[in-house]
Design an enzyme around this catalytic site. Sequence first.
Site, PDB file in Angstrom:
ATOM      1  N   ALA A  43    -101.816 -39.233  23.527  1.00 46.00           N
ATOM      2  CA  ALA A  43    -101.263 -38.103  24.289  1.00 46.00           C
ATOM      3  C   ALA A  43    -102.036 -37.785  25.578  1.00 46.00           C
ATOM      4  CB  ALA A  43    -101.179 -36.877  23.379  1.00 46.00           C
ATOM      5  N   ASP A  60    -100.230 -35.134  18.926  1.00 49.82           N
ATOM      6  CA  ASP A  60     -99.480 -35.346  20.173  1.00 49.82           C
ATOM      7  C   ASP A  60     -98.808 -34.079  20.661  1.00 49.82           C
ATOM      8  OD1 ASP A  60     -99.666 -38.136  18.944  1.00 49.82           O
ATOM      9  OD2 ASP A  60     -98.967 -38.475  20.988  1.00 49.82           O
ATOM     10  N   ARG A 104     -91.846 -41.480  27.186  1.00 47.77           N
ATOM     11  CA  ARG A 104     -92.176 -41.180  25.781  1.00 47.77           C
ATOM     12  C   ARG A 104     -91.935 -39.685  25.539  1.00 47.77           C
ATOM     13  NH1 ARG A 104     -97.170 -43.777  23.048  1.00 47.77           N
ATOM     14  NH2 ARG A 104     -95.781 -43.458  21.278  1.00 47.77           N
ATOM     15  N   ASN A 160     -98.111 -35.790  14.773  1.00 44.50           N
ATOM     16  CA  ASN A 160     -99.032 -36.908  15.037  1.00 44.50           C
ATOM     17  C   ASN A 160     -98.388 -38.175  14.498  1.00 44.50           C
ATOM     18  OD1 ASN A 160    -101.603 -37.829  16.059  1.00 44.50           O
ATOM     19  ND2 ASN A 160    -102.202 -38.192  13.952  1.00 44.50           N
ATOM     20  N   LYS A 161     -99.087 -39.282  14.646  1.00 48.71           N
ATOM     21  CA  LYS A 161     -98.542 -40.595  14.285  1.00 48.71           C
ATOM     22  C   LYS A 161     -97.934 -40.587  12.884  1.00 48.71           C
ATOM     23  CE  LYS A 161     -98.356 -43.413  16.441  1.00 48.71           C
ATOM     24  NZ  LYS A 161     -97.145 -43.649  17.242  1.00 48.71           N
ATOM     25  N   GLN A 185    -102.499 -49.112  15.519  1.00 53.22           N
ATOM     26  CA  GLN A 185    -103.500 -48.521  16.420  1.00 53.22           C
ATOM     27  C   GLN A 185    -104.830 -48.284  15.701  1.00 53.22           C
ATOM     28  OE1 GLN A 185    -100.330 -47.514  16.149  1.00 53.22           O
ATOM     29  NE2 GLN A 185     -99.577 -46.505  17.982  1.00 53.22           N
ATOM     30  N   ARG A 191    -101.637 -45.443  26.019  1.00 55.23           N
ATOM     31  CA  ARG A 191    -100.971 -44.620  25.015  1.00 55.23           C
ATOM     32  C   ARG A 191    -101.975 -43.574  24.548  1.00 55.23           C
ATOM     33  NH1 ARG A 191    -104.672 -45.318  21.884  1.00 55.23           N
ATOM     34  NH2 ARG A 191    -103.437 -44.289  20.297  1.00 55.23           N
TER      35      ARG A 191
HETATM   36  O1  MRU Z   1     -98.075 -43.824  19.717  1.00 57.78           O
HETATM   37  P1  MRU Z   1     -99.467 -43.522  20.189  1.00 57.78           P
HETATM   38  O2  MRU Z   1    -100.423 -44.643  19.986  1.00 57.78           O
HETATM   39  O3  MRU Z   1     -99.473 -42.996  21.608  1.00 57.78           O
HETATM   40  O4  MRU Z   1     -99.918 -42.333  19.238  1.00 57.78           O
HETATM   41  C1  MRU Z   1    -101.185 -41.768  19.369  1.00 57.78           C
HETATM   42  C2  MRU Z   1    -101.469 -40.748  18.343  1.00 57.78           C
HETATM   43  O5  MRU Z   1    -100.690 -40.494  17.460  1.00 57.78           O
HETATM   44  C3  MRU Z   1    -102.758 -39.990  18.488  1.00 57.78           C
HETATM   45  O6  MRU Z   1    -103.217 -39.556  17.245  1.00 57.78           O
HETATM   46  C4  MRU Z   1    -102.520 -38.766  19.381  1.00 57.78           C
HETATM   47  O7  MRU Z   1    -101.942 -39.139  20.603  1.00 57.78           O
HETATM   48  C5  MRU Z   1    -103.752 -38.006  19.632  1.00 57.78           C
HETATM   49  S1  MRU Z   1    -104.716 -38.819  20.847  1.00 57.78           S
HETATM   50  C6  MRU Z   1    -106.142 -38.088  21.175  1.00 57.78           C
END
Ligand code: MRU
Length: 371
Positions: A55, A244, A90, A254-255, A203, A53
């Site tokens: 991006a 992302d 995704r 982002n998350k 995470q 997981r």
């Molecule tokens: O759902 P995820 O764990 O894939 O989400 C990841 C994030 O939100 C990260 O902050 C984002 O992908 C940046 S990664 C360098």
Amino acid sequence: MKIRGIPYRTIWLNEDGWRVNVIDQTKLPHEFSTITLSSDNDVAHAIRTMIVRGAPLIGAAAAFGICLAMREDATNSSLVTTCKLLSRTRPTAVNLHRTLNDMKTALMNVSERERVATAYTLANDICLTDIKTNQAIGEHGFEVLRKLYTNKPPDTPLNILTHCNAGWLATVDWGTATAPMYSAHNAGLPIHVWVDETRPRNQGSALTAFELAQHGVPHTVIVDNAGGHLMQNGEIDLCLVGTDRTTASGDVANKIGTYLKALAAKDNNIPFYVALPSSTIDWSITDDINEIPIEERSKEEVMYVSGRDEEGRLAKIQVTPDGSNTANYAFDVTPARLITGLITERGMTEPSAEGLATLFPEHVTQDHRTI
Ligand code: MRU
């Protein structure tokens, strides 16, 4: 980066030279195990279930998914089918969709006989570029941290809040938001990282805390709602997160929960930085943040938490009442106006169309459209 002193990347070719090894991130931090992927279906499953997981890593994994598919069947129809399969895994991280489009275009331009070798070359290039890009983000971000550190009283570390995992586990190596942290730590600049746990999949507490601990970076895990309180009490010098998908105007998906941190940072005059490889910029979205697809994941992720029980066994525990409905939005959008700066591989810029266009002029057409 290292795990128990051994250097790893998150994705690498198996000894046989064609299958693909990844770290199983669903098992961390309690178990370290790797998985070997042999087909595009394996890769799709790994992305969907978040074995891999983040991006940039999703993009790299998808590239290898195409390699594996081309080994089985290098026809146009196989290529199109694989791209469709992987693109459905995704929706929010733009790297996945960009990689699939780029690889499809490149492979359609070579003969079927050349497709396997070309696909592996492209996938390896994506991985190497990711590493170099993140190292550059680390250097530029380090300058930002160094400047902020000069305002600190002597013998106090620079306190950084981060959300989710934009660490090396989310990329091929180094991470995006963590790259400046690792650069600063390696250079002896004292930092301390507040790590949001990042419900529902944690995470932050599972992955960011794990990798910071492995690298010896001082950090403290907090519940997602603690950031505002810490900001009000002078415990946070800056926020530093990943993204992302970034619009051409500098808005950042982002998350889930990133937006609330940015609001709290604004209210407390705390700088809010986003570290991003240009591969996460979606040049086709200029001003309407609703064009960013927001992933909704399984309700089960909200209903249950996973962890290690007192006997050391991995366990999944229900935390909501039977019969309560749950909703699981995985990302939110932080508008550019709440962001202090975007730290890219080409340096830092203000979060605006002008700022991004100046750093990446190749994405601006003569009639000022972004591509
Ligand atoms: O759902 P995820 O764990 O894939 O989400 C990841 C994030 O939100 C990260 O902050 C984002 O992908 C940046 S990664 C360098």
